[in-house]
Structure formats: C-alpha cells, structure tokens
Design a protein around this motif. Structure first.
Motif, PDB file in Angstrom:
ATOM      1  N   THR A   1      -3.910   8.469  -2.162  1.00 14.38           N
ATOM      2  CA  THR A   1      -3.119   8.513  -0.931  1.00 14.38           C
ATOM      3  C   THR A   1      -3.831   7.771   0.197  1.00 14.38           C
ATOM      4  O   THR A   1      -5.049   7.584   0.183  1.00 14.38           O
ATOM      5  CB  THR A   1      -2.872   9.965  -0.486  1.00 14.38           C
ATOM      6  OG1 THR A   1      -4.118  10.554  -0.127  1.00 14.38           O
ATOM      7  CG2 THR A   1      -2.174  10.767  -1.578  1.00 14.38           C
ATOM      8  N   GLU A   2      -3.033   7.385   1.173  1.00 13.18           N
ATOM      9  CA  GLU A   2      -3.597   6.735   2.361  1.00 13.18           C
ATOM     10  C   GLU A   2      -4.593   7.668   3.050  1.00 13.18           C
ATOM     11  O   GLU A   2      -5.637   7.228   3.525  1.00 13.18           O
ATOM     12  CB  GLU A   2      -2.477   6.340   3.315  1.00 13.18           C
ATOM     13  CG  GLU A   2      -2.974   5.557   4.508  1.00 13.18           C
ATOM     14  CD  GLU A   2      -1.855   5.045   5.371  1.00 13.18           C
ATOM     15  OE1 GLU A   2      -1.973   3.896   5.838  1.00 13.18           O
ATOM     16  OE2 GLU A   2      -0.858   5.777   5.582  1.00 13.18           O
TER      17      GLU A   2
ATOM     18  N   TRP B   1      -5.853  -0.555  -5.487  1.00 12.48           N
ATOM     19  CA  TRP B   1      -5.254  -0.410  -4.166  1.00 12.48           C
ATOM     20  C   TRP B   1      -4.243  -1.520  -4.003  1.00 12.48           C
ATOM     21  O   TRP B   1      -4.481  -2.649  -4.450  1.00 12.48           O
ATOM     22  CB  TRP B   1      -6.271  -0.591  -3.050  1.00 12.48           C
ATOM     23  CG  TRP B   1      -7.379   0.389  -2.944  1.00 12.48           C
ATOM     24  CD1 TRP B   1      -7.615   1.490  -3.699  1.00 12.48           C
ATOM     25  CD2 TRP B   1      -8.445   0.322  -1.997  1.00 12.48           C
ATOM     26  NE1 TRP B   1      -8.761   2.113  -3.284  1.00 12.48           N
ATOM     27  CE2 TRP B   1      -9.294   1.419  -2.234  1.00 12.48           C
ATOM     28  CE3 TRP B   1      -8.766  -0.552  -0.972  1.00 12.48           C
ATOM     29  CZ2 TRP B   1     -10.441   1.652  -1.488  1.00 12.48           C
ATOM     30  CZ3 TRP B   1      -9.915  -0.320  -0.235  1.00 12.48           C
ATOM     31  CH2 TRP B   1     -10.730   0.781  -0.484  1.00 12.48           C
TER      32      TRP B   1
ATOM     33  N   LYS C   1      -1.002  -3.034  -1.144  1.00 10.06           N
ATOM     34  CA  LYS C   1      -0.194  -2.901   0.066  1.00 10.06           C
ATOM     35  C   LYS C   1       1.294  -2.753  -0.254  1.00 10.06           C
ATOM     36  O   LYS C   1       2.064  -2.340   0.601  1.00 10.06           O
ATOM     37  CB  LYS C   1      -0.412  -4.103   0.980  1.00 10.06           C
ATOM     38  CG  LYS C   1      -1.802  -4.121   1.593  1.00 10.06           C
ATOM     39  CD  LYS C   1      -1.994  -5.326   2.486  1.00 10.06           C
ATOM     40  CE  LYS C   1      -3.364  -5.301   3.130  1.00 10.06           C
ATOM     41  NZ  LYS C   1      -3.628  -6.537   3.890  1.00 10.06           N
TER      42      LYS C   1
ATOM     43  N   SER D   1       4.092  -0.771  -2.009  1.00 12.27           N
ATOM     44  CA  SER D   1       4.299   0.556  -2.604  1.00 12.27           C
ATOM     45  C   SER D   1       5.042   0.494  -3.941  1.00 12.27           C
ATOM     46  O   SER D   1       4.820   1.335  -4.807  1.00 12.27           O
ATOM     47  CB  SER D   1       5.038   1.478  -1.631  1.00 12.27           C
ATOM     48  OG  SER D   1       6.310   0.959  -1.334  1.00 12.27           O
TER      49      SER D   1
ATOM     50  N   MET E   1      -1.146   4.668  -1.744  1.00  8.69           N
ATOM     51  CA  MET E   1      -1.643   3.304  -1.550  1.00  8.69           C
ATOM     52  C   MET E   1      -2.364   2.770  -2.778  1.00  8.69           C
ATOM     53  O   MET E   1      -2.844   1.649  -2.773  1.00  8.69           O
ATOM     54  CB  MET E   1      -2.597   3.244  -0.352  1.00  8.69           C
ATOM     55  CG  MET E   1      -1.934   3.497   0.976  1.00  8.69           C
ATOM     56  SD  MET E   1      -0.657   2.287   1.397  1.00  8.69           S
ATOM     57  CE  MET E   1      -1.599   0.790   1.529  1.00  8.69           C
TER      58      MET E   1
ATOM     59  N   THR F   1      -6.609  -3.131   5.108  1.00  4.32           N
ATOM     60  CA  THR F   1      -5.335  -3.146   5.825  1.00  4.32           C
ATOM     61  C   THR F   1      -5.274  -4.266   6.859  1.00  4.32           C
ATOM     62  O   THR F   1      -4.194  -4.768   7.153  1.00  4.32           O
ATOM     63  CB  THR F   1      -5.041  -1.805   6.522  1.00  4.32           C
ATOM     64  OG1 THR F   1      -6.078  -1.513   7.455  1.00  4.32           O
ATOM     65  CG2 THR F   1      -4.907  -0.685   5.512  1.00  4.32           C
TER      66      THR F   1
ATOM     67  N   TYR G   1     -11.113   0.672   3.398  1.00  2.00           N
ATOM     68  CA  TYR G   1      -9.672   0.690   3.550  1.00  2.00           C
ATOM     69  C   TYR G   1      -9.223  -0.005   4.834  1.00  2.00           C
ATOM     70  O   TYR G   1      -8.278  -0.789   4.829  1.00  2.00           O
ATOM     71  CB  TYR G   1      -9.146   2.124   3.487  1.00  2.00           C
ATOM     72  CG  TYR G   1      -7.652   2.200   3.632  1.00  2.00           C
ATOM     73  CD1 TYR G   1      -6.818   1.633   2.668  1.00  2.00           C
ATOM     74  CD2 TYR G   1      -7.069   2.810   4.729  1.00  2.00           C
ATOM     75  CE1 TYR G   1      -5.443   1.681   2.791  1.00  2.00           C
ATOM     76  CE2 TYR G   1      -5.692   2.864   4.857  1.00  2.00           C
ATOM     77  CZ  TYR G   1      -4.888   2.296   3.888  1.00  2.00           C
ATOM     78  OH  TYR G   1      -3.524   2.342   4.017  1.00  2.00           O
TER      79      TYR G   1
END
Length: 156
Positions: A144-145, A118, A120, A122, A4, A99, A95
């Motif tokens: 990573t998420e 960060w 959204k 990829s 992410m 989201t 986070y």
C-alpha cells in the motif's frame, strides 16, 4: 488505501524467472535502468563466468525481455527501473523520490527469490497481483501507499 505495488516470492532455482515476471507488463514501452545486478548465466547446470547484464545498464524493453527469455540463469539480485522513452533516467530508491521522478516501475529481486514491484499505474499493479497468483508464486501481497510512505520498503 491505494495499492502501489506487489511483493511475492518466486522459486529459488535456475531458469528464466525474470522474463516470467516481465510477462504481464508492457515492457517494450520503457527504457530500463539496471542497477545492483548479479544474475549468473547457467550452462549445462553450471554457473559460467558470464552475467546476464554484463555491459548494458540502460536497455530497451525489447532487449531486456529477449535477454531474460533466451537464457538460463540464476538471479541473486537485481533492481530494474522503467522509464518512458522520453523520460529522465535516474536511480531512485525511496517512495517519495519515485513519485517525483519519471520512473514508472521499480522491480527488484533480492535473496534469489523475493520480488518487490512498485508501479505508478494501478491497473498494472492489479495485473501483476493476478499474474503472480496465476503463476503459483508464494507470499503474494499488495504493497500500500501507506506502507511506502512509512518507508517499510526501501529499494537499493
């Protein structure tokens, strides 16, 4: 494991590093919320009493890139949040907030050289990773998420 974001280290020196970091992004698609910034404009290798973003706290991608490309400065810290032009603009730090919000990108620089990105999207995360490698930045790592859910990274 979903990537992410990316973290890396840029040179701790005068320049226009922010525009370099923005280079691989479609920065012009977004409105940018500027928070917690201390970016000193440098003239003749001396700090001035001016800051790169002295007035604007919401700025177009074009203006953000232009200001960061056409000035020499020293970045102490800055947090930028990117929103699509029709999105609701609000500051997010965790986070889960990220989201659930319209925020698409968070880009933070702290301690003059540490960058957290960060995103959204990829594909943009991968693009930023490859770009950081091509620029010779140091300590390049995917975020990573799982790390974000565990609150390993928090952005002011």
């Amino acid at each position: 494991m979903i990537n992410m974001g990316v973290s890396f280290k840029i040179p701790n020196e005068y320049g226009n590093h922010l525009s370099d970091i923005l280079e691989p992004l479609p920065f012009n698609y977004y409105q940018w919320l500027i928070n917690n910034d201390e970016i000193h404009i440098v003239h003749d290798n001396e700090f001035t009493n001016q800051f790169l973003f002295d007035e604007d706290k919401i700025i177009s991608g074009e203006k953000l890139y232009e200001k960061s490309k056409n000035n020499t400065y020293y970045m102490v810290f800055v947090t930028l949040r990117a929103f699509l032009k029709d999105g609701t603009i609000k500051s997010v730090s965790k986070y889960k907030e990220f989201t659930e919000s319209d925020c698409q990108i968070i880009l933070a620089v702290y301690d003059c050289s540490y960058v957290i990105f960060w995103c959204k999207n990829s594909q943009l995360v991968s693009k930023m990773y490859m770009y950081a490698l091509s620029k010779g930045y140091e300590d390049i790592k995917y975020i990573t998420e799982e790390e974000l859910i565990k609150n390993k990274y928090y952005i002011e």
